[in-house]
Design a protein around this motif. Structure first.
Motif, PDB file in Angstrom:
ATOM      1  N   UNK A 140       5.872   3.486  -7.565  1.00  0.00           N
ATOM      2  CA  UNK A 140       6.446   2.172  -7.877  1.00  0.00           C
ATOM      3  C   UNK A 140       6.797   2.050  -9.358  1.00  0.00           C
ATOM      4  N   UNK A 141       5.978   2.639 -10.228  1.00  0.00           N
ATOM      5  CA  UNK A 141       6.279   2.644 -11.651  1.00  0.00           C
ATOM      6  C   UNK A 141       6.126   1.308 -12.347  1.00  0.00           C
ATOM      7  N   UNK A 142       5.333   0.415 -11.795  1.00  0.00           N
ATOM      8  CA  UNK A 142       5.151  -0.899 -12.432  1.00  0.00           C
ATOM      9  C   UNK A 142       3.756  -1.442 -12.141  1.00  0.00           C
ATOM     10  N   UNK A 143       3.378  -2.461 -12.882  1.00  0.00           N
ATOM     11  CA  UNK A 143       2.069  -3.072 -12.702  1.00  0.00           C
ATOM     12  C   UNK A 143       2.024  -3.842 -11.385  1.00  0.00           C
ATOM     13  N   UNK A 144       0.891  -3.734 -10.700  1.00  0.00           N
ATOM     14  CA  UNK A 144       0.741  -4.425  -9.415  1.00  0.00           C
ATOM     15  C   UNK A 144      -0.727  -4.322  -8.972  1.00  0.00           C
ATOM     16  N   UNK A 145      -1.048  -4.925  -7.852  1.00  0.00           N
ATOM     17  CA  UNK A 145      -2.401  -4.886  -7.284  1.00  0.00           C
ATOM     18  C   UNK A 145      -2.877  -3.446  -7.153  1.00  0.00           C
ATOM     19  N   UNK A 146      -2.068  -2.587  -6.562  1.00  0.00           N
ATOM     20  CA  UNK A 146      -2.496  -1.219  -6.286  1.00  0.00           C
ATOM     21  C   UNK A 146      -2.738  -0.417  -7.564  1.00  0.00           C
ATOM     22  N   UNK A 147      -1.927  -0.658  -8.601  1.00  0.00           N
ATOM     23  CA  UNK A 147      -2.148   0.084  -9.846  1.00  0.00           C
ATOM     24  C   UNK A 147      -3.467  -0.327 -10.490  1.00  0.00           C
ATOM     25  N   UNK A 148      -3.830  -1.614 -10.397  1.00  0.00           N
ATOM     26  CA  UNK A 148      -5.118  -2.072 -10.906  1.00  0.00           C
ATOM     27  C   UNK A 148      -6.270  -1.455 -10.110  1.00  0.00           C
ATOM     28  N   UNK A 178     -10.959 -10.069   6.218  1.00  0.00           N
ATOM     29  CA  UNK A 178     -10.757 -10.554   4.847  1.00  0.00           C
ATOM     30  C   UNK A 178      -9.282 -10.764   4.529  1.00  0.00           C
ATOM     31  N   UNK A 179      -8.427  -9.929   5.109  1.00  0.00           N
ATOM     32  CA  UNK A 179      -6.997  -9.969   4.810  1.00  0.00           C
ATOM     33  C   UNK A 179      -6.200  -9.974   6.104  1.00  0.00           C
ATOM     34  N   UNK A 180      -4.896 -10.194   5.972  1.00  0.00           N
ATOM     35  CA  UNK A 180      -3.988 -10.127   7.111  1.00  0.00           C
ATOM     36  C   UNK A 180      -2.647  -9.559   6.649  1.00  0.00           C
ATOM     37  N   UNK A 181      -1.877  -9.060   7.591  1.00  0.00           N
ATOM     38  CA  UNK A 181      -0.514  -8.647   7.304  1.00  0.00           C
ATOM     39  C   UNK A 181       0.348  -9.909   7.302  1.00  0.00           C
ATOM     40  N   UNK A 182       0.994 -10.163   6.193  1.00  0.00           N
ATOM     41  CA  UNK A 182       1.750 -11.412   6.040  1.00  0.00           C
ATOM     42  C   UNK A 182       3.214 -11.231   6.466  1.00  0.00           C
ATOM     43  N   UNK A 183       3.937 -10.314   5.828  1.00  0.00           N
ATOM     44  CA  UNK A 183       5.327 -10.041   6.195  1.00  0.00           C
ATOM     45  C   UNK A 183       5.705  -8.692   5.595  1.00  0.00           C
ATOM     46  N   UNK A 184       6.931  -8.239   5.890  1.00  0.00           N
ATOM     47  CA  UNK A 184       7.455  -7.055   5.232  1.00  0.00           C
ATOM     48  C   UNK A 184       7.563  -5.829   6.096  1.00  0.00           C
ATOM     49  N   UNK A 185       8.683  -5.110   5.933  1.00  0.00           N
ATOM     50  CA  UNK A 185       8.949  -3.868   6.638  1.00  0.00           C
ATOM     51  C   UNK A 185       9.975  -3.078   5.804  1.00  0.00           C
ATOM     52  N   UNK A 186       9.749  -1.807   5.494  1.00  0.00           N
ATOM     53  CA  UNK A 186       8.716  -0.917   6.024  1.00  0.00           C
ATOM     54  C   UNK A 186       7.361  -1.035   5.310  1.00  0.00           C
ATOM     55  N   UNK A 187       7.327  -1.673   4.153  1.00  0.00           N
ATOM     56  CA  UNK A 187       6.055  -1.825   3.451  1.00  0.00           C
ATOM     57  C   UNK A 187       5.474  -3.205   3.737  1.00  0.00           C
ATOM     58  N   UNK A 188       4.411  -3.272   4.540  1.00  0.00           N
ATOM     59  CA  UNK A 188       3.809  -4.576   4.838  1.00  0.00           C
ATOM     60  C   UNK A 188       3.259  -5.230   3.581  1.00  0.00           C
ATOM     61  N   UNK A 189       3.399  -6.554   3.513  1.00  0.00           N
ATOM     62  CA  UNK A 189       2.761  -7.332   2.450  1.00  0.00           C
ATOM     63  C   UNK A 189       1.472  -7.908   3.026  1.00  0.00           C
ATOM     64  N   UNK A 190       0.351  -7.524   2.423  1.00  0.00           N
ATOM     65  CA  UNK A 190      -0.954  -8.011   2.863  1.00  0.00           C
ATOM     66  C   UNK A 190      -1.408  -9.134   1.940  1.00  0.00           C
ATOM     67  N   UNK A 236       0.844  -1.200   0.000  1.00  0.00           N
ATOM     68  CA  UNK A 236       0.000   0.000   0.000  1.00  0.00           C
ATOM     69  C   UNK A 236       0.876   1.246   0.000  1.00  0.00           C
ATOM     70  N   UNK A 237       0.634   2.116  -0.978  1.00  0.00           N
ATOM     71  CA  UNK A 237       1.343   3.392  -1.039  1.00  0.00           C
ATOM     72  C   UNK A 237       0.387   4.571  -1.099  1.00  0.00           C
ATOM     73  N   UNK A 238      -0.903   4.320  -1.359  1.00  0.00           N
ATOM     74  CA  UNK A 238      -1.873   5.402  -1.521  1.00  0.00           C
ATOM     75  C   UNK A 238      -2.831   5.449  -0.335  1.00  0.00           C
ATOM     76  N   UNK A 239      -3.324   6.647  -0.053  1.00  0.00           N
ATOM     77  CA  UNK A 239      -4.239   6.836   1.078  1.00  0.00           C
ATOM     78  C   UNK A 239      -5.554   6.096   0.854  1.00  0.00           C
ATOM     79  N   UNK A 240      -6.013   6.078  -0.402  1.00  0.00           N
ATOM     80  CA  UNK A 240      -7.278   5.415  -0.696  1.00  0.00           C
ATOM     81  C   UNK A 240      -7.240   3.927  -0.418  1.00  0.00           C
TER      82      UNK A 240
END
Length: 324
Positions: free
Chosen positions: A298-306, A79-91, A62-66
């Motif tokens: 991020x400049x690449x395709x991903x969940x958030x860009x979709x 529905x989701x959980x925090x899986x791993x990752x720091x400083x950007x959590x992977x959900x 997640x990088x956007x407020x929305x």
């Protein structure tokens, strides 16, 4: 003949978010058309014997407020959980990534197992979506969320598609392997470093928490997959299996092996706009994970860009319908 204010082609994340955004803006005369038996696109989960495996997106950041606001709601809903990752959590979704797509789409009007053959620009008249069975659906606006190469085949009769001709996608092959016993993939079940050449990531879905059996997905890079795209499935799976066997663990055995081909896994070039408007009067819109907002970090395709592209497309069509 069916008529809708907005027809959305594709029930992946962009299509789902476009539909949700339209409804939030009071536009309810809409329809999603999806060629597969389920929504989700690359939010894909496969049942394998008694277990399951995500074989598209494994997680999202997640990088956007929305999206952050929605993530907080999804976490609270379980529905989701925090899986791993720091400083950007992977959900990740608690029941497989497709389960999240199902939750987001559960109240939306969707025609599954329905394939579109073409889209006709009505110039000053209505737009037509022609289905494989010859049926026509009339729309005031159309949002196409399929990968650009697939979208272009549908839009051959629509003006302005030359804007999209440079967009190409790299493929990705995913091998899914069920083991008799625990794998040696380290907790929490994700590895993307110190892997053999050509391997992007390895995921143990038992350690991820979505599978009752030990099922491991092995993702190959776009370069590796492109070189082998014309090979037979058994040949490709055999090569990927050699990677999987490195993670079996001593005395373990392979129980099952399956392959997923993603022809359009990641855009090699992205569009620096969350959507593109086409047609003689700009009533056909193309969006998706390859369409990034101008200030996308991020400049690449991903969940958030979709996710963001779908919302932007929905907002734009709502503005047009409301005359604002």
């Amino acid at each position: 003949m069916t008529t809708k204010e907005v027809i959305i082609i594709g029930g992946g994340l962009s299509g789902i978010m476009a539909a949700r955004t339209l409804i939030e803006n009071g536009i309810t005369d809409i329809l999603i058309i999806e060629k597969s038996k389920s929504v989700g696109g690359r939010l894909a989960t496969r049942r394998i014997q008694k277990g399951k495996a995500d074989h598209g997106a494994q997680f999202f950041t997640v990088r956007s407020a929305g999206l952050q606001k929605d993530v907080e709601n999804w976490l609270q809903s379980g529905w989701i959980k925090r899986w791993f990752g720091n400083p950007y959590p992977r959900y990740t979704s608690v029941n497989g990534m497709n389960a999240l797509a199902q939750k987001l789409a559960e109240t939306l009007p969707i025609n599954l197992n329905t394939k579109v053959s073409s889209i006709r620009d009505g110039r000053d008249g209505p737009l037509e979506v022609v289905l494989d069975n010859g049926e026509k659906i009339i729309g005031e606006h159309i949002i196409v969320t399929a990968p650009v190469p697939q979208a272009l085949t549908l839009l051959s009769e629509v003006r302005g598609t030359e804007l999209l001709n440079t967009i190409t996608f790299a493929p990705c092959f995913v091998g899914m392997f069920t083991f008799a016993n625990e794998s040696i993939v380290p907790a929490p079940g994700h590895k993307d470093e110190q892997l053999p050449p050509g391997v992007e990531r390895v995921v143990d879905h038992h350690k991820k928490g979505i599978s009752s059996t030990v099922t491991v997905s092995v993702y190959m890079t776009g370069v590796w997959s492109k070189k082998r795209f014309d090979l037979e499935d058994d040949t490709i799976l055999g090569e990927i299996q050699k990677v999987a066997e490195l993670h079996l663990g001593e005395g373990n055995q392979l129980v099952d092996a399956q392959l997923k081909r993603w022809k359009y896994a990641e855009a090699e070039e992205v569009v620096r706009s969350p959507y593109v408007e086409l047609g003689s009067d700009k009533r056909v819109m193309v969006c998706g994970d390859a369409f990034l907002r101008e200030k996308d970090e991020a400049g690449r395709t991903r969940f958030e860009s979709a996710y963001l592209s779908g919302i932007s497309a929905g907002e734009r069509v709502a503005e047009k319908l409301k005359g604002t």
